[in-house]
Design an enzyme around this catalytic site. Structure first.
Site, PDB file in Angstrom:
ATOM      1  N   GLY A 222      47.801  35.456   8.428  1.00 13.92           N
ATOM      2  CA  GLY A 222      46.496  35.775   8.357  1.00 13.92           C
ATOM      3  C   GLY A 222      45.970  37.516   8.151  1.00 13.92           C
TER       4      GLY A 222
ATOM      5  N   TYR B 151      36.374  26.913  21.153  1.00 12.55           N
ATOM      6  CA  TYR B 151      35.445  26.212  20.703  1.00 12.55           C
ATOM      7  C   TYR B 151      35.294  24.916  21.027  1.00 12.55           C
ATOM      8  CZ  TYR B 151      35.354  30.660  17.990  1.00 12.55           C
ATOM      9  OH  TYR B 151      35.554  31.946  17.650  1.00 12.55           O
TER      10      TYR B 151
ATOM     11  N   CYS C  46      37.111  33.253   9.197  1.00 14.11           N
ATOM     12  CA  CYS C  46      35.730  33.627   9.180  1.00 14.11           C
ATOM     13  C   CYS C  46      35.149  35.072   8.585  1.00 14.11           C
ATOM     14  CB  CYS C  46      35.220  33.735  10.546  1.00 14.11           C
ATOM     15  SG  CYS C  46      34.758  31.990  11.272  1.00 14.11           S
TER      16      CYS C  46
ATOM     17  N   PRO D 258      42.599  29.999   8.423  1.00 18.39           N
ATOM     18  CA  PRO D 258      41.154  29.936   8.109  1.00 18.39           C
ATOM     19  C   PRO D 258      40.798  31.339   8.950  1.00 18.39           C
ATOM     20  CG  PRO D 258      41.730  28.392   9.953  1.00 18.39           C
ATOM     21  CD  PRO D 258      42.968  28.775   9.256  1.00 18.39           C
TER      22      PRO D 258
ATOM     23  N   ARG E 105      44.166  21.963  14.080  1.00 23.88           N
ATOM     24  CA  ARG E 105      44.528  23.194  14.953  1.00 23.88           C
ATOM     25  C   ARG E 105      44.214  23.127  16.422  1.00 23.88           C
ATOM     26  NH1 ARG E 105      43.737  29.703  13.292  1.00 23.88           N
ATOM     27  NH2 ARG E 105      45.739  29.311  12.187  1.00 23.88           N
TER      28      ARG E 105
END
Ligand code: FNR
Length: 368
Positions: A330, A186, A27, A25, A234
């Site tokens: 990534g 987070y 952003c 992932p 994750r």
């Protein structure tokens, strides 16, 4: 010759993915209207990497509630308009014989910041400028960011329900899997770590208390998606808080214990990242998080390794060594959307075995 491990299929529950080269992932901060609705950028960004041969792509952190966005331009999955817009991306990725998951996310105390672009403005967006007050396990800020509000138990229950609702929308949009974002400081990671969670109720304190939120989120998401769909988590398997795995935070032993618990509950893959909850000096180098994935794999969990995997042979070796079952590419895939095709080429694969769409098969040859 024989097919490299990178290009062997992998089956998780009812999903078979054509290879083990996956997109993590990332952003894009490209929901320009500030409504969390993915745009043409997402279609082209993810679409290009599906064309490029990735077996599975994880769409970026998608907030399960508006306050769970890192920035106002983050993607969301908290309403049906967003889910419908994701469906267009999902359908194109499927047309390329690739699978797609979405990362369900809540930014916690790292919310309400500027998009993380080099050269752009940094740090907190004030409430007066369209920002918002973040929430966290405890009213303690990440250094330099906004002071969060301590979540009540009702707030926590609402967030758990929001993860489940996001998962239901992901199913409706046609995603093949979901990933719960439990890393990088987070919300979920901030509950896991004794460096950021100073609660004295059942969501804090010992390992059992600090892991309660992620275990509740996993159970609610599993219930929402049913038994056929893979669910990944994750984790940051080290905070590098003392330049060492064995730090005072949520360290590799706790991450391994949690991975084993989640695996026993049916979690299909632990995506092994690190850090983000507190400022740290990280010994970044090629494959620097692979040993952490190896520690998690040793518990019997299916794992994904990520972090400065850039070369085909290097990534292949991660799989051959048994440290991980899949690799995530990534930043190298930001430079090269067709990283899997280049890897197949570099490894000397027969072009018929390599993940080329018909339109790109001529790319398999230097000349002719
Ligand atoms: C990221 N990363 C990331 N991680 C995550 O769990 N959710 C996310 O939405 C994002 N967003 C994001 C955006 C961008 C532009 C980058 C470069 C990174 C971290 C990412 O998934 C990956 O773990 C790291 O980039 C390390 O892998 P590479 O880039 O060294 O292969």
């Amino acid at each position: 010759g024989s097919v490299p491990r990178l290009f062997e299929p992998v089956t998780l529950r009812s999903l078979t993915v054509k290879n083990r080269v996956w997109l993590p992932p990332m952003c894009q901060y490209s929901c320009f209207a500030g409504d969390g609705v993915p745009t043409d950028w997402h279609l082209v960004h993810l679409g290009a990497r599906a064309q490029g041969g990735f077996g599975l792509l994880i769409a970026e952190a998608a907030a399960v509630v508006p306050d769970g966005r890192i920035s106002p331009n983050d993607a969301g999955i908290w309403n049906d308009e967003q889910a419908e817009a994701w469906q267009r991306v999902v359908d194109f990725v499927h047309s390329q014989d690739a699978a797609i998951a979405i990362q369900l996310a809540h930014a916690g105390r790292k919310a309400s910041t500027h998009p993380n672009f080099y050269g752009g403005p940094k740090g907190v967006i004030a409430e007066a400028d369209g920002g918002w007050r973040p929430v966290a396990p405890s009213a303690e800020q990440y250094p330099g960011l906004a002071l969060p509000a301590e979540m009540t138990k009702d707030d926590i229950a609402e967030v758990v329900a929001a993860f489940a609702a996001g998962a239901r929308r992901a199913v409706a949009a046609g995603f093949d899997a979901v990933e719960i974002h439990g890393a990088h400081g987070y919300l979920i990671h901030s509950f896991l770590s004794p460096l950021s969670n100073h609660r004295d109720d059942e969501y804090g304190g010992d390992f059992d208390g600090r892991t309660r939120l992620v275990r509740e989120v996993y159970a609610a998401v599993r219930e929402a998606v049913g038994e056929d769909m893979p669910v990944f988590v994750r984790l940051s398997a080290s905070e590098w808080a003392e330049d060492d795995w064995d730090d005072q935070g949520f360290d590799v032993e706790q991450a391994a214990e949690l991975s084993a618990l989640l695996t026993a509950e049916g979690c299909d893959l632990i995506d092994v990242s690190s850090s983000g909850n507190v400022p740290a000096t990280i010994p970044v180098g090629p494959g620097y998080q692979v040993p952490l994935a190896g520690e998690i794999a040793a518990t019997g969990a299916t794992t994904g390794a990520v972090g400065l995997l850039t070369e085909a042979n290097q990534a292949e070796q991660v799989l051959v060594s048994g440290d991980a079952d899949v690799v995530f590419i990534g930043r190298a895939a930001l430079r090269d959307p067709a990283w899997p095709q280049r890897a197949a080429f570099d490894l000397g694969m027969d072009w018929r075995e390599a993940p080329y769409p018909d339109q790109y098969t001529r790319g398999a040859f230097r000349a002719s």
